[in-house]
Scaffold this motif. Structure first.
Motif, PDB file in Angstrom:
ATOM      1  N   ARG A 184      -5.813  41.430 -46.048  1.00 38.12           N
ATOM      2  CA  ARG A 184      -5.071  40.283 -45.522  1.00 38.12           C
ATOM      3  C   ARG A 184      -3.997  39.773 -46.493  1.00 38.12           C
ATOM      4  NH1 ARG A 184      -6.361  35.218 -47.358  1.00 38.12           N
ATOM      5  NH2 ARG A 184      -8.100  35.089 -48.810  1.00 38.12           N
TER       6      ARG A 184
ATOM      7  N   ASN B 199      -1.811  32.443 -47.929  1.00 38.51           N
ATOM      8  CA  ASN B 199      -3.256  32.563 -47.775  1.00 38.51           C
ATOM      9  C   ASN B 199      -3.629  32.402 -46.302  1.00 38.51           C
ATOM     10  OD1 ASN B 199      -5.856  32.937 -48.834  1.00 38.51           O
ATOM     11  ND2 ASN B 199      -6.228  30.735 -48.961  1.00 38.51           N
ATOM     12  N   LYS B 200      -3.507  33.488 -45.552  1.00 36.92           N
ATOM     13  CA  LYS B 200      -3.752  33.465 -44.114  1.00 36.92           C
ATOM     14  C   LYS B 200      -4.954  34.357 -43.762  1.00 36.92           C
ATOM     15  CE  LYS B 200      -0.143  30.892 -43.182  1.00 36.92           C
ATOM     16  NZ  LYS B 200      -0.294  29.513 -42.660  1.00 36.92           N
ATOM     17  N   PHE B 201      -5.548  34.084 -42.593  1.00 35.51           N
ATOM     18  CA  PHE B 201      -6.756  34.779 -42.178  1.00 35.51           C
ATOM     19  C   PHE B 201      -6.580  35.350 -40.766  1.00 35.51           C
ATOM     20  CE2 PHE B 201      -7.900  31.811 -45.446  1.00 35.51           C
ATOM     21  CZ  PHE B 201      -8.809  32.517 -46.238  1.00 35.51           C
TER      22      PHE B 201
ATOM     23  N   THR C  28       2.072  37.786 -41.394  1.00 36.26           N
ATOM     24  CA  THR C  28       0.648  37.581 -41.178  1.00 36.26           C
ATOM     25  C   THR C  28       0.463  36.197 -40.562  1.00 36.26           C
ATOM     26  OG1 THR C  28      -1.548  37.669 -42.201  1.00 36.26           O
ATOM     27  CG2 THR C  28       0.218  36.661 -43.502  1.00 36.26           C
TER      28      THR C  28
ATOM     29  N   ASP D  76      -2.909  33.052 -39.262  1.00 35.02           N
ATOM     30  CA  ASP D  76      -4.306  32.765 -38.937  1.00 35.02           C
ATOM     31  C   ASP D  76      -4.610  33.180 -37.496  1.00 35.02           C
ATOM     32  OD1 ASP D  76      -4.923  31.633 -41.445  1.00 35.02           O
ATOM     33  OD2 ASP D  76      -4.070  29.702 -40.834  1.00 35.02           O
ATOM     34  N   LEU D  77      -5.728  33.885 -37.315  1.00 28.31           N
ATOM     35  CA  LEU D  77      -6.233  34.272 -35.988  1.00 28.31           C
ATOM     36  C   LEU D  77      -5.217  35.083 -35.181  1.00 28.31           C
ATOM     37  CD1 LEU D  77      -8.106  30.985 -35.018  1.00 28.31           C
ATOM     38  CD2 LEU D  77      -9.073  33.085 -35.980  1.00 28.31           C
TER      39      LEU D  77
END
Length: 451
Positions: free
Chosen positions: A27, A35-37, A78, A80-81
């Motif tokens: 990631r 800082n992404k998820f 990138t 989140d989700l």
């Protein structure tokens, strides 16, 4: 969601989710301040993997991000989700020496292209950082150390292949889907679809030596920084197009104020020294000139890049000369870095030369007549310093914005008002029409994407 064994059905290539041990590394962006998820990361190894990923994302109503080298300054490759379509393993290169053409799969990085073309006697107007994806670099215009002689990265592009929102493979060049080809010459990053291949027309092979230019000053003050900025703005309009350099006016932890320049001159070190003479008239000037092959010069530049950084950085286009008071204000921007900053700088990236020989509306890259790009950045190491450093850049960006015209999409900044016009100028309206045609449902949406 992950407990449903059928959830990932339809995805091909290497599929990574939070359950996998490699997720945390997978990631990461080059800018470790991002800082992404993501929900899912798919490493595509065939074009079919890209098609499957797009179809899966639409079926499950998951937003898409497209990643090649992972170098987007604001981390828009990138999120989140989201589903990250990572094309870095689509990196096959084919060199056609008969026609001086290079076809690359869109995951190829600068260093991979340089190794192939350099070892065969060619040059390529790519970027400076070795791990930047050539496609991301090119689709935003693409500035590098060969730009004033050979144009921007997109100026060598002659064809591309793109997978659209329906999973169709579309070919685009000057004669086929020419509106899409035009749009990808400066506004293609993340928009329209997933680029899977690009073809470039290379300059004729040449034995011309490349001189790696580096100069700096011993004993720097804010007054000297402003003085050298003035030399720069007087020197640049008449500069031999064979030279492209960037000059940084910085404040570094443990060193303090400094000035450092680096770039390429396609010619002898003796001639490069003559060209740099105006800078030598400022006290403390030191110069290092090293003549070699193109590939050797590229490798020396690549060695200067760390494997990753934590930073905030952006850039704007300069259209005019600045007064002494404006130059002093620009120099003053780096006098007091943010707490935790290890390096803060204002940098000037030379434009002109062949960049200006292409019309503003011939490609989506609008700011062809700019004199140079003015960038500002701060680098830090501790996560606790991130927010203060970001605000430091943002606050100073407001002054730079007031004295410049247009932002460079490859050096983006979030929260930019009216960003389509800022990045694409008078080409923004035409780009919106192209986007509606090729991505009518806005499948490839992302922060600051075309709407």
């Amino acid at each position: 969601m992950y407990q449903d064994p059928g959830f990932l059905k339809g995805l091909t290539g290497e599929v990574v989710t939070v359950k996998d041990s490699v997720y945390d590394e997978a990631r990461q962006e080059w800018n470790r301040a991002i800082n992404k998820f993501p929900l899912v990361i798919v490493y595509c190894e065939r074009k079919k993997d890209v098609v499957n990923a797009i179809c899966w994302a639409r079926k499950h109503h998951v937003s898409i991000r497209i990643r090649s080298g992972g170098h987007h300054y604001e981390g828009y490759s990138t999120g989140d989700l989201v589903l990250v379509i990572d094309i870095s393993r689509l990196n096959e290169l084919k060199l056609d020496k008969q026609r001086n053409m290079l076809k690359i799969e869109a995951g190829a990085k600068n260093t991979e292209v340089y190794d192939l073309i350099g070892s065969n006697g060619y040059v390529f107007p790519g970027g400076t950082c070795p791990t930047v994806g050539v496609s991301g670099f090119t689709l935003g215009g693409g500035w590098g150390f060969s730009s004033r002689l050979y144009g921007l990265g997109c100026d060598s592009l002659i064809e591309l292949e793109l997978v659209d929102y329906q999973g169709r493979l579309i070919r685009a060049n000057k004669y086929c889907n020419s509106d899409l080809f035009w749009a990808c010459g400066g506004a293609g990053g993340g928009n329209f679809g997933v680029i899977v291949s690009m073809t470039f027309q290379l300059p004729e092979p040449t034995n011309c030596p490349v001189t790696l230019v580096r100069f700096y000053y011993v004993g720097t003050t804010s007054e000297k920084q402003a003085q050298v900025m003035n030399v720069w703005q007087n020197w640049l309009p008449g500069l031999d197009k064979r030279m492209t350099i960037v000059v940084s006016f910085y404040n570094a932890e443990g060193e303090g104020l400094g000035i450092f320049a680096t770039g390429f001159f396609y010619g002898s070190s003796a001639r490069a020294r003559e060209i740099l003479q105006p800078f030598a008239e400022v006290e403390g000037f030191r110069v290092e000139l090293e003549t070699s092959s193109f590939l050797e010069a590229v490798k020396k530049v690549e060695e200067t890049y760390p494997p990753s950084e934590k930073f905030k950085s952006t850039g704007r286009f300069v259209q005019r000369r600045y007064s002494p008071s404006e130059l002093k204000h620009i120099a003053d921007l780096v006098q007091e870095p943010a707490a935790g900053s290890v390096y803060a700088a204002v940098s000037f990236y030379a434009m002109g030369g062949e960049i200006r020989c292409v019309g503003k509306r011939e490609t989506a890259f609008f700011y062809r007549d700019a004199r140079y790009i003015m960038g500002i950045q701060s680098v830090w190491t501790e996560d606790s310093a991130a927010e203060e450093n970001r605000e430091w850049v943002r606050g100073r960006f407001e002054y730079i914005k007031s004295i410049t015209e247009g932002s460079y999409v490859n050096f983006p900044i979030n929260k930019l008002r009216n960003y389509e016009c800022e990045y694409f100028g008078e080409n923004a309206k035409r780009l919106d029409k192209v986007n509606k045609k090729y991505d009518p449902y806005n499948v490839f949406r992302f922060p600051q994407g075309l709407r």
